[in-house]
Motif scaffolding. Structure first.
Motif, PDB file in Angstrom:
ATOM      1  N   LEU A 147       0.926  -1.084  -0.060  1.00 54.15           N
ATOM      2  CA  LEU A 147      -0.033  -0.061   0.073  1.00 54.15           C
ATOM      3  C   LEU A 147       0.956   1.425  -0.080  1.00 54.15           C
ATOM      4  O   LEU A 147       1.896   1.183   0.847  1.00 54.15           O
ATOM      5  N   ALA A 148       0.518   2.244  -1.077  1.00 55.49           N
ATOM      6  CA  ALA A 148       1.464   3.283  -0.915  1.00 55.49           C
ATOM      7  C   ALA A 148       0.721   4.567  -1.057  1.00 55.49           C
ATOM      8  O   ALA A 148      -0.625   4.551  -1.710  1.00 55.49           O
ATOM      9  N   SER A 191       6.456  -4.274   7.101  1.00 53.34           N
ATOM     10  CA  SER A 191       7.232  -3.388   6.878  1.00 53.34           C
ATOM     11  C   SER A 191       6.378  -2.036   6.704  1.00 53.34           C
ATOM     12  O   SER A 191       5.357  -1.960   6.180  1.00 53.34           O
ATOM     13  N   ARG A 192       7.004  -0.945   7.252  1.00 58.06           N
ATOM     14  CA  ARG A 192       6.369   0.547   7.040  1.00 58.06           C
ATOM     15  C   ARG A 192       7.595   1.428   6.872  1.00 58.06           C
ATOM     16  O   ARG A 192       8.477   1.368   7.740  1.00 58.06           O
ATOM     17  N   THR A 193       7.639   2.121   5.672  1.00 59.27           N
ATOM     18  CA  THR A 193       8.797   2.726   5.423  1.00 59.27           C
ATOM     19  C   THR A 193       8.002   4.400   5.028  1.00 59.27           C
ATOM     20  O   THR A 193       6.769   4.288   4.250  1.00 59.27           O
ATOM     21  N   GLU A 203       6.864  17.120  -4.892  1.00 59.08           N
ATOM     22  CA  GLU A 203       6.135  16.505  -3.860  1.00 59.08           C
ATOM     23  C   GLU A 203       5.794  17.720  -2.617  1.00 59.08           C
ATOM     24  O   GLU A 203       6.756  18.361  -2.306  1.00 59.08           O
ATOM     25  N   SER A 204       4.647  17.434  -1.979  1.00 55.98           N
ATOM     26  CA  SER A 204       4.494  18.537  -0.900  1.00 55.98           C
ATOM     27  C   SER A 204       4.122  17.544   0.365  1.00 55.98           C
ATOM     28  O   SER A 204       3.860  18.415   1.413  1.00 55.98           O
ATOM     29  N   ALA A 205       4.251  16.359   0.297  1.00 54.69           N
ATOM     30  CA  ALA A 205       4.356  15.496   1.627  1.00 54.69           C
ATOM     31  C   ALA A 205       5.084  14.372   1.544  1.00 54.69           C
ATOM     32  O   ALA A 205       5.461  13.821   0.503  1.00 54.69           O
ATOM     33  N   ALA A 206       5.123  13.778   2.676  1.00 49.28           N
ATOM     34  CA  ALA A 206       6.110  12.639   2.847  1.00 49.28           C
ATOM     35  C   ALA A 206       5.289  11.321   2.121  1.00 49.28           C
ATOM     36  O   ALA A 206       3.956  11.390   2.159  1.00 49.28           O
ATOM     37  N   GLN A 207       6.142  10.469   1.854  1.00 53.15           N
ATOM     38  CA  GLN A 207       5.351   9.227   1.100  1.00 53.15           C
ATOM     39  C   GLN A 207       5.628   7.973   2.062  1.00 53.15           C
ATOM     40  O   GLN A 207       6.662   7.699   2.552  1.00 53.15           O
ATOM     41  N   ALA A 208       4.393   7.335   1.980  1.00 53.70           N
ATOM     42  CA  ALA A 208       4.407   6.082   2.768  1.00 53.70           C
ATOM     43  C   ALA A 208       3.915   4.814   2.204  1.00 53.70           C
ATOM     44  O   ALA A 208       3.207   4.799   1.231  1.00 53.70           O
ATOM     45  N   PHE A 209       4.847   3.774   2.716  1.00 57.09           N
ATOM     46  CA  PHE A 209       4.731   2.302   2.013  1.00 57.09           C
ATOM     47  C   PHE A 209       4.714   1.378   3.110  1.00 57.09           C
ATOM     48  O   PHE A 209       5.510   1.093   3.963  1.00 57.09           O
ATOM     49  N   LEU A 210       3.348   0.753   3.052  1.00 56.43           N
ATOM     50  CA  LEU A 210       3.448  -0.478   4.092  1.00 56.43           C
ATOM     51  C   LEU A 210       3.153  -1.469   3.286  1.00 56.43           C
ATOM     52  O   LEU A 210       2.515  -1.850   1.965  1.00 56.43           O
ATOM     53  N   ILE A 211       3.881  -2.687   3.756  1.00 56.36           N
ATOM     54  CA  ILE A 211       3.853  -4.119   3.045  1.00 56.36           C
ATOM     55  C   ILE A 211       3.331  -4.984   4.216  1.00 56.36           C
ATOM     56  O   ILE A 211       3.688  -4.990   5.607  1.00 56.36           O
ATOM     57  N   ALA A 212       2.010  -5.460   3.971  1.00 58.79           N
ATOM     58  CA  ALA A 212       1.525  -6.370   5.075  1.00 58.79           C
ATOM     59  C   ALA A 212       0.993  -7.828   4.423  1.00 58.79           C
ATOM     60  O   ALA A 212       1.158  -7.999   3.067  1.00 58.79           O
TER      61      ALA A 212
END
Length: 219
Positions: A147-148, A191-193, A203-212
């Motif tokens: 999930l990004a 994982s959570r990055t 880009e105007s916001a941080a980017q999040a990547f979740l692996i479940a």
């Protein structure tokens, strides 16, 4: 599908149908490797070569093509027929189909993995449990989900992008809240990055990547 769901789904479809060609051109430089391709590469290595993978909300197919180049048996799905037309034109050897992530025409427990690459961001927060339940349904036990999304609290609203008469909200989420929703849906977070915004790239916001991962022993 409820009337509220039909409203945001149809708005999302109209938005991307209108901007499809401009959107694809804007990201044309990422056809070989999407931004944050290292995240996708790590996910592909985790999934391995066995089983079918769905790129849910594939847009013009850049991520689908990249996952395929990494050896995954992947197909793309999107609401927008205009986006799908571009995806098929630019990736004639890959499979793409039209559909909604909230009502996937995919049998229970058949996917090795699923990717939602910035595609959950138009789903209202109260519908996320239903979305994640649908992701859970189609994954095999032990299957992986990536999930990004953009991290934050305030949505970004795009009004008349590229001069087209459409408007859409892009929701930003807190990674810890998204992780809780995934766990409530039967996933275990692997994982959570989170990386900071690259302002030079707009880009105007941080980017999040979740692996479940779907828990083994769950339907």
């Amino acid at each position: 599908m409820t009337s509220a769901e039909a409203g945001f789904v149809s708005s999302t479809r109209r938005f991307y149908d209108a901007i499809a060609e401009d959107y694809a051109e804007m990201f044309a430089g990422e056809r070989a490797e999407p931004r944050d391709g290292a995240v996708l590469a790590g996910f592909a290595e985790l999934v391995g070569g066995g089983g079918q993978v769905a790129d849910l909300g594939c847009g013009p197919g850049r991520t689908t093509a990249y996952l395929a180049s990494l050896g995954l048996d992947v197909f793309g799905l999107d609401l927008s027929e205009s986006m799908l037309a571009i995806a098929r034109r630019e990736n004639p050897g890959l499979r793409f189909r039209q559909g909604s992530m909230l009502e996937l025409d995919i049998p229970d427990g058949t996917l090795a993995a699923a990717v939602s690459w910035y595609s959950s961001i138009h789903t209202p927060v109260d519908r996320l449990p239903f979305l994640f339940a649908e992701f859970h349904r189609v994954l095999a036990p032990g299957g992986y989900l990536l999930l990004a999304f953009q991290a934050g609290d305030q949505p970004l609203t795009l009004d008349r992008p590229f001069g087209h008469p459409v408007t859409l909200d892009f929701e930003r989420r807190r990674p810890e809240a998204m992780a809780e929703l995934l766990e409530a849906a039967g996933f275990r977070l692997r994982s959570r990055t989170v990386r900071e915004a690259e302002e030079e790239l707009g880009e105007s916001a941080a980017q999040a990547f979740l692996i479940a991962r779907k828990l083994v022993g769950t339907l």
